[in-house]
Design a protein around this motif. Structure first.
Motif, PDB file in Angstrom:
ATOM      1  N   GLN A  86       0.913  -1.117   0.036  1.00  0.00           N
ATOM      2  CA  GLN A  86      -0.053  -0.034   0.036  1.00  0.00           C
ATOM      3  C   GLN A  86       0.962   1.114   0.016  1.00  0.00           C
ATOM      4  OE1 GLN A  86      -2.535  -0.540   3.583  1.00  0.00           O
ATOM      5  NE2 GLN A  86      -0.573  -1.560   4.448  1.00  0.00           N
ATOM      6  N   GLY A  87       0.240   2.318  -0.155  1.00  0.00           N
ATOM      7  CA  GLY A  87       0.802   3.751  -0.031  1.00  0.00           C
ATOM      8  C   GLY A  87       1.538   3.908  -1.521  1.00  0.00           C
ATOM      9  N   GLU A  88       2.469   4.930  -1.896  1.00  0.00           N
ATOM     10  CA  GLU A  88       2.728   5.175  -3.393  1.00  0.00           C
ATOM     11  C   GLU A  88       3.381   4.165  -3.998  1.00  0.00           C
ATOM     12  OE1 GLU A  88       5.486   8.619  -3.249  1.00  0.00           O
ATOM     13  OE2 GLU A  88       5.559   8.424  -5.562  1.00  0.00           O
ATOM     14  N   GLY A  89       2.268   4.024  -5.184  1.00  0.00           N
ATOM     15  CA  GLY A  89       2.880   3.190  -6.400  1.00  0.00           C
ATOM     16  C   GLY A  89       2.733   1.784  -5.891  1.00  0.00           C
ATOM     17  N   ALA A  90       1.875   1.449  -4.624  1.00  0.00           N
ATOM     18  CA  ALA A  90       1.817  -0.027  -4.469  1.00  0.00           C
ATOM     19  C   ALA A  90       0.219  -0.416  -3.991  1.00  0.00           C
ATOM     20  CB  ALA A  90       2.540  -0.495  -3.300  1.00  0.00           C
ATOM     21  N   ASP A  91      -0.092  -1.437  -4.293  1.00  0.00           N
ATOM     22  CA  ASP A  91      -1.682  -1.852  -3.707  1.00  0.00           C
ATOM     23  C   ASP A  91      -1.459  -3.500  -3.520  1.00  0.00           C
ATOM     24  OD1 ASP A  91      -2.655  -3.195  -6.078  1.00  0.00           O
ATOM     25  OD2 ASP A  91      -2.481  -1.242  -6.722  1.00  0.00           O
ATOM     26  N   ILE A  92      -2.486  -4.002  -2.936  1.00  0.00           N
ATOM     27  CA  ILE A  92      -2.427  -5.316  -2.607  1.00  0.00           C
ATOM     28  C   ILE A  92      -2.098  -6.290  -3.929  1.00  0.00           C
ATOM     29  CG2 ILE A  92      -5.162  -5.653  -2.773  1.00  0.00           C
ATOM     30  CD1 ILE A  92      -2.932  -7.383  -0.247  1.00  0.00           C
ATOM     31  N   ASN A  93      -2.454  -5.823  -5.050  1.00  0.00           N
ATOM     32  CA  ASN A  93      -2.169  -6.560  -6.156  1.00  0.00           C
ATOM     33  C   ASN A  93      -0.998  -6.172  -6.805  1.00  0.00           C
ATOM     34  OD1 ASN A  93      -4.769  -7.867  -6.813  1.00  0.00           O
ATOM     35  ND2 ASN A  93      -5.492  -6.006  -6.489  1.00  0.00           N
ATOM     36  N   HIS A  94      -0.125  -5.076  -6.469  1.00  0.00           N
ATOM     37  CA  HIS A  94       1.042  -4.510  -6.949  1.00  0.00           C
ATOM     38  C   HIS A  94       2.052  -4.423  -5.749  1.00  0.00           C
ATOM     39  CE1 HIS A  94      -2.088  -3.572  -9.910  1.00  0.00           C
ATOM     40  NE2 HIS A  94      -1.339  -4.265 -10.934  1.00  0.00           N
ATOM     41  N   TRP A  95       2.923  -5.192  -5.610  1.00  0.00           N
ATOM     42  CA  TRP A  95       3.714  -4.823  -4.320  1.00  0.00           C
ATOM     43  C   TRP A  95       5.014  -4.108  -4.788  1.00  0.00           C
ATOM     44  CZ3 TRP A  95       3.913 -10.252  -1.360  1.00  0.00           C
ATOM     45  CH2 TRP A  95       2.594 -10.505  -0.877  1.00  0.00           C
ATOM     46  N   ALA A  96       5.497  -3.502  -3.808  1.00  0.00           N
ATOM     47  CA  ALA A  96       6.955  -2.511  -4.058  1.00  0.00           C
ATOM     48  C   ALA A  96       7.784  -3.161  -3.098  1.00  0.00           C
ATOM     49  CB  ALA A  96       6.722  -1.387  -3.715  1.00  0.00           C
ATOM     50  N   PHE A  97       8.978  -3.759  -3.629  1.00  0.00           N
ATOM     51  CA  PHE A  97      10.049  -4.432  -3.142  1.00  0.00           C
ATOM     52  C   PHE A  97      11.177  -3.556  -2.846  1.00  0.00           C
ATOM     53  CE2 PHE A  97       7.504  -7.268  -5.344  1.00  0.00           C
ATOM     54  CZ  PHE A  97       7.543  -8.596  -4.626  1.00  0.00           C
ATOM     55  N   PRO A  98      11.979  -4.013  -1.443  1.00  0.00           N
ATOM     56  CA  PRO A  98      13.095  -3.308  -0.976  1.00  0.00           C
ATOM     57  C   PRO A  98      14.339  -3.295  -2.079  1.00  0.00           C
ATOM     58  CG  PRO A  98      12.585  -5.035   0.367  1.00  0.00           C
ATOM     59  CD  PRO A  98      11.612  -5.149  -0.493  1.00  0.00           C
ATOM     60  N   LEU A  99      14.957  -2.212  -2.049  1.00  0.00           N
ATOM     61  CA  LEU A  99      16.069  -2.246  -2.757  1.00  0.00           C
ATOM     62  C   LEU A  99      17.039  -3.477  -2.448  1.00  0.00           C
ATOM     63  CD1 LEU A  99      16.543   0.204  -4.696  1.00  0.00           C
ATOM     64  CD2 LEU A  99      18.641   0.753  -3.132  1.00  0.00           C
ATOM     65  N   GLY A 100      17.783  -4.068  -3.427  1.00  0.00           N
ATOM     66  CA  GLY A 100      18.633  -5.316  -2.961  1.00  0.00           C
ATOM     67  C   GLY A 100      17.659  -6.892  -3.120  1.00  0.00           C
ATOM     68  N   THR A 101      16.451  -6.444  -3.418  1.00  0.00           N
ATOM     69  CA  THR A 101      15.678  -7.927  -3.374  1.00  0.00           C
ATOM     70  C   THR A 101      16.168  -8.662  -4.607  1.00  0.00           C
ATOM     71  OG1 THR A 101      13.617  -6.839  -2.816  1.00  0.00           O
ATOM     72  CG2 THR A 101      13.387  -8.859  -3.920  1.00  0.00           C
ATOM     73  N   LYS A 102      16.366 -10.042  -4.413  1.00  0.00           N
ATOM     74  CA  LYS A 102      16.772 -11.014  -5.491  1.00  0.00           C
ATOM     75  C   LYS A 102      15.703 -12.000  -5.408  1.00  0.00           C
ATOM     76  CE  LYS A 102      21.750 -10.671  -4.776  1.00  0.00           C
ATOM     77  NZ  LYS A 102      23.011 -11.354  -4.724  1.00  0.00           N
ATOM     78  N   ILE A 103      15.285 -12.429  -6.618  1.00  0.00           N
ATOM     79  CA  ILE A 103      14.540 -13.720  -6.889  1.00  0.00           C
ATOM     80  C   ILE A 103      15.106 -14.687  -7.968  1.00  0.00           C
ATOM     81  CG2 ILE A 103      12.113 -14.435  -7.265  1.00  0.00           C
ATOM     82  CD1 ILE A 103      10.960 -11.784  -6.541  1.00  0.00           C
ATOM     83  N   TRP A 104      15.251 -15.923  -7.728  1.00  0.00           N
ATOM     84  CA  TRP A 104      15.770 -16.835  -8.507  1.00  0.00           C
ATOM     85  C   TRP A 104      14.671 -17.882  -8.668  1.00  0.00           C
ATOM     86  CZ3 TRP A 104      18.227 -15.431  -3.957  1.00  0.00           C
ATOM     87  CH2 TRP A 104      19.584 -15.035  -4.102  1.00  0.00           C
ATOM     88  N   LYS A 105      14.697 -18.014 -10.081  1.00  0.00           N
ATOM     89  CA  LYS A 105      13.854 -19.196 -10.576  1.00  0.00           C
ATOM     90  C   LYS A 105      14.521 -20.254 -11.258  1.00  0.00           C
ATOM     91  CE  LYS A 105      10.151 -18.567 -13.525  1.00  0.00           C
ATOM     92  NZ  LYS A 105       8.633 -18.742 -14.074  1.00  0.00           N
ATOM     93  N   GLU A 106      14.305 -21.749 -10.748  1.00  0.00           N
ATOM     94  CA  GLU A 106      15.159 -22.672 -11.522  1.00  0.00           C
ATOM     95  C   GLU A 106      14.370 -23.631 -12.446  1.00  0.00           C
ATOM     96  OE1 GLU A 106      17.883 -25.588  -8.940  1.00  0.00           O
ATOM     97  OE2 GLU A 106      15.818 -26.702  -9.350  1.00  0.00           O
ATOM     98  N   PHE A 107      14.638 -23.821 -13.683  1.00  0.00           N
ATOM     99  CA  PHE A 107      14.028 -24.702 -14.617  1.00  0.00           C
ATOM    100  C   PHE A 107      14.796 -25.950 -14.679  1.00  0.00           C
ATOM    101  CE2 PHE A 107      11.301 -21.327 -17.002  1.00  0.00           C
ATOM    102  CZ  PHE A 107      11.491 -20.383 -16.200  1.00  0.00           C
ATOM    103  N   ALA A 108      14.080 -26.952 -14.638  1.00  0.00           N
ATOM    104  CA  ALA A 108      14.541 -28.452 -14.686  1.00  0.00           C
ATOM    105  C   ALA A 108      13.547 -29.211 -15.511  1.00  0.00           C
ATOM    106  CB  ALA A 108      14.966 -28.993 -13.371  1.00  0.00           C
ATOM    107  N   TYR A 109      14.017 -30.282 -16.314  1.00  0.00           N
ATOM    108  CA  TYR A 109      13.248 -31.267 -16.902  1.00  0.00           C
ATOM    109  C   TYR A 109      13.365 -32.530 -16.405  1.00  0.00           C
ATOM    110  CZ  TYR A 109      11.711 -27.220 -19.944  1.00  0.00           C
ATOM    111  OH  TYR A 109      10.960 -26.003 -20.454  1.00  0.00           O
TER     112      TYR A 109
END
Ligand code: HEC
Ligand code: HEC
Length: 337
Positions: free
Chosen positions: A72-95
């Protein structure tokens, strides 16, 4: 003629900062040879995952200490989140192969400045001892997934075709995807990773547990309607939303958790019994986006079942997701013509 959309008006800049060249340098693992993930990188599991031709996916998020995700607050709402600086997300693909699960690529996004995220994909080496940063042009037909069909490592520009909207480009770490009210058709097992309640309890988001009760979900008359709209959210909504790369089609499938009825959801409003803008099913007089009782007049289904240039999504997948096609067919059978 296939329409192509220009990405020249991208709001996300590709960072000029040096990216790690090896996955082992990105901070995911304590030790890449044993595949032991650092405890600060938290596993999570969205309930409506993106279909990538049967790939098995695992995801981890790193949030810098003492920082909060804003919903919530500027530029964010429950459907659109704002992440802190330095956030990292990894996604691994395997078959899955005859010799077990084979890692193919691990994608990483990192928030390096306000409004700036770095995108990269690390391609696993033979033997899976480490993975190296893929060239920005990607690697087409990199790994065979079915007879005559191979998985592409996306071009860096393709990341942004899907991962973009006005704010942070995170797609699958949000209120609906992490809700504890999991859709049993899409995701039969309970999440073993971070979920919405855990985020609130651990103070990782700016909402109290009580504010998230009842847990967000898709409100729909039937289980098939719920899972179909969830599927469209997870697989189409990142381009098909007002800010997305296919926003101009006015076919919007990104779900909004504040909607309390099936009929109010964007996917229902902009697709059910709505004629298409351009697309015509070959040989058919009239084409609808989704036509109640008449799945064969529905462009959404036709394009999900296409394997040629008509295919939707247009990038990132080559094989038809038969399970999803079945859900959509069952849902359409229930709707008024
Ligand atoms: C066809 C659209 C598409 C393309 C192309 C694409 N992604 Fe994604 N990506 C998604 C969707 C949808 C999700 C969320 C659902 C999921 O995780 O299954 C996602 C999730 C992710 C996540 C987990 C964080 C998040 O946003 O939910 C990472 C990391 C990621 N993608 C990186 C990349 C990178 C790097 C590239 C380019 C090399 C890329 N993606 C290309 C659609 C796409
Ligand atoms: C990578 C972005 C992207 C994703 C993801 C995507 N689409 Fe599209 N879609 C487009 C673009 C661009 C167009 C307009 C050009 C065209 O029709 O090919 C479009 C057009 C369409 C149309 C025609 C609309 C009309 O009224 O003429 C349908 C139907 C459609 N998409 C269905 C889907 C479905 C179903 C999914 C998910 C299973 C999906 N799309 C995922 C980019 C995307």
């Amino acid at each position: 003629m296939r329409l192509r959309i220009s990405i020249s008006f991208l709001v996300l800049a590709l960072s000029a900062q040096a990216q790690s060249l090896r996955l082992s340098e990105t901070g995911l693992y304590t030790n890449i040879s044993t595949k032991e993930v650092k405890p600060e990188n938290r596993f999570y599991d969205p309930q409506y995952p993106l279909w990538t031709d049967g790939a098995e996916k695992r995801r981890w998020i790193y949030l810098p200490p003492a920082q909060t995700i804003r919903t919530q607050g500027e530029g964010a709402d429950i459907n659109h989140w704002a992440f802190p600086l330095g956030t990292k997300i990894w996604k691994e693909f395997a078959y899955n192969t005859d010799s077990g699960l084979h890692r193919v690529e691990t994608r990483l996004i990192e928030k390096v400045a306000e409004g700036e995220w770095e995108f990269g994909s690390y391609v696993w080496e033979e033997g899976e001892n480490d993975a190296v940063l893929a060239p920005s042009g990607g690697l087409s037909n990199h790994y065979p997934v079915a007879p005559g069909v191979s998985h592409d490592i996306p071009r860096r520009a393709d990341c942004l075709t899907c991962h973009r909207r006005g704010g942070d480009p995170v797609l699958g770490f949000g209120a609906l995807q992490l809700s504890t009210d999991r859709d049993p058709l899409s995701m039969p097992s309970n999440s073993v990773g971070l979920d919405l309640l855990m985020l609130a309890r651990e103070g990782l988001i700016d909402r109290q547990e009580t504010e998230l009760n009842p847990a967000p979900r898709i409100h729909a008359a039937t289980a098939e309607a719920r899972v179909s709209m969830g599927y469209l959210h997870g697989n189409c909504g990142h381009c098909h939303n007002p800010q997305g790369s296919a926003g101009w089609t006015n076919l919007w499938m990104r779900h909004d958790v504040e909607m309390t009825t099936e009929q109010a959801a964007p996917a229902f409003l902009t697709a059910v019994n709505q004629p298409t803008l351009f697309f015509q099913i070959p040989g058919m007089e009239s084409t609808f986006r989704l036509k109640g009782h008449e799945p064969d007049k529905s462009a959404v289904l036709y394009r999900m079942e296409s394997t040629d240039f008509n295919r939707m999504p247009p990038i990132g997948t080559k094989l038809v997701d038969e399970r999803a096609v079945q859900w959509l067919r069952e849902w359409l059978e229930q709707l008024d013509p």
